[in-house]
Scaffold this motif. Structure first.
Motif, short mmCIF file in Angstrom:
data_model
loop_
_atom_site.label_atom_id
_atom_site.label_comp_id
_atom_site.label_asym_id
_atom_site.label_seq_id
_atom_site.Cartn_x
_atom_site.Cartn_y
_atom_site.Cartn_z
N PHE A 284 0.82 -1.21 0.00
CA PHE A 284 0.00 0.00 0.00
C PHE A 284 0.85 1.26 0.00
O PHE A 284 1.94 1.30 0.58
N ARG A 285 0.30 2.30 -0.62
CA ARG A 285 0.76 3.66 -0.40
C ARG A 285 -0.13 4.21 0.72
O ARG A 285 -1.36 4.13 0.64
N GLU B 275 -1.04 7.52 3.17
CA GLU B 275 -0.89 8.96 3.26
C GLU B 275 -1.86 9.54 4.29
O GLU B 275 -2.94 8.99 4.51
N ASP C 50 -4.80 11.87 5.73
CA ASP C 50 -5.99 12.40 5.07
C ASP C 50 -6.32 13.83 5.49
O ASP C 50 -7.34 14.38 5.06
N VAL D 155 -4.97 7.15 5.02
CA VAL D 155 -5.69 6.35 4.04
C VAL D 155 -4.71 5.46 3.29
O VAL D 155 -3.56 5.83 3.05
N GLU D 156 -5.18 4.26 2.93
CA GLU D 156 -4.39 3.32 2.17
C GLU D 156 -4.83 3.31 0.72
O GLU D 156 -6.02 3.32 0.44
N ARG D 157 -3.86 3.25 -0.16
CA ARG D 157 -4.14 3.02 -1.58
C ARG D 157 -3.35 1.78 -1.99
O ARG D 157 -2.12 1.79 -1.96
N GLU D 158 -4.07 0.71 -2.35
CA GLU D 158 -3.38 -0.53 -2.66
C GLU D 158 -2.54 -0.40 -3.93
O GLU D 158 -2.98 0.19 -4.93
#
Length: 235
Positions: A214-215, A217, A219, A225-228
């Motif tokens: 995940f990236r 960052e 919020d 928040v996770e971005r896969e």
């Protein structure tokens, strides 16, 4: 920093019963050499002899291996860190991130590694060997998990290995990124790795199905928040 960094959240020969690893195969392939020279740097484990032997067994027959022992462990003894400039791959083992960074700085490794990477040496590492390349990281070097803002900064941002494989890793990392204790960064599960070129993520790989990275960052509201990150399954 210009060059290639492979950050393993887990996996590789360190977590293989027989030493076989598709991620390690990919690391060797990225060197571009048929029989690359690979130096293992086991500083984070105190140059544990068993760990060094596992490395040699895993890469025997397909690479020219060496071990850089800063603790002067036998049978390797002390090697001049300039040895790293002659390698196609530098592979950093796991253990204490804090101890690794302190000892490396005393022996001049950050500058040597940066120069090696600029010349084309692939830099790889697992756990503490993932953390070290980033600005900051999640570490258990002090016992309980804690944020560490003291990395080499070869890759911008923070790092969290063993993201889904160890208790509290995910929860604590999300909290630190959300609060600003750590900057935004990258989290990798066991048996997953992220590949960076000149500090930019260019690929994600895994050697088992279902693994994730995940990236992460902030919020802006005190949470993260996770971005896969899509991972390419090796076969």
């Amino acid at each position: 920093m210009r060059g290639t960094v492979i950050a393993l959240g887990g996996g590789g020969f360190s977590m293989s019963d027989d030493g076989a690893s598709l991620i390690d195969d990919e690391i060797l392939a990225l060197s571009g050499k048929e029989r690359p020279s690979v130096c293992f740097v086991p500083t984070a484990s105190g140059d544990a002899e068993g760990y060094c032997r596992r490395f040699e067994d895993a890469f025997r027959g397909r690479a020219e291996t060496s071990v850089l022992s800063l603790f002067c462990r036998e049978p390797w003894g002390y090697s001049d860190p300039q040895l790293l400039l002659e390698q196609d791959v530098v592979y950093v083992g796991g253990g204490s991130t804090v101890n690794l960074l302190e000892l490396w700085r005393r022996h001049g490794l950050p500058e040597i590694l940066e120069h090696a990477a600029e010349q084309g040496t692939v830099l790889a590492g697992i756990s503490a060997g993932m953390n070290c390349w980033f600005d900051s990281s999640s570490t258990d070097s002090f016992g309980p998990l804690a944020p560490l803002n003291d990395g080499l900064g070869f890759v911008p941002g923070s790092a969290c290995p063993h993201y889904l494989g160890e208790a509290l890793r995910r929860e604590r990392y999300l909290g630190w990124v959300g609060s600003g204790a750590l900057g935004g960064g990258y989290a990798a599960d066991e048996y997953a790795a992220l590949i960076f070129k000149d500090g930019v993520l260019v690929d994600g790989i895994s050697e088992q199905p279902g693994r994730q990275a995940f990236r992460v960052e902030p919020d802006g509201s005190g949470s993260a928040v996770e971005r896969e990150i899509p991972l390419r399954l090796l076969s």
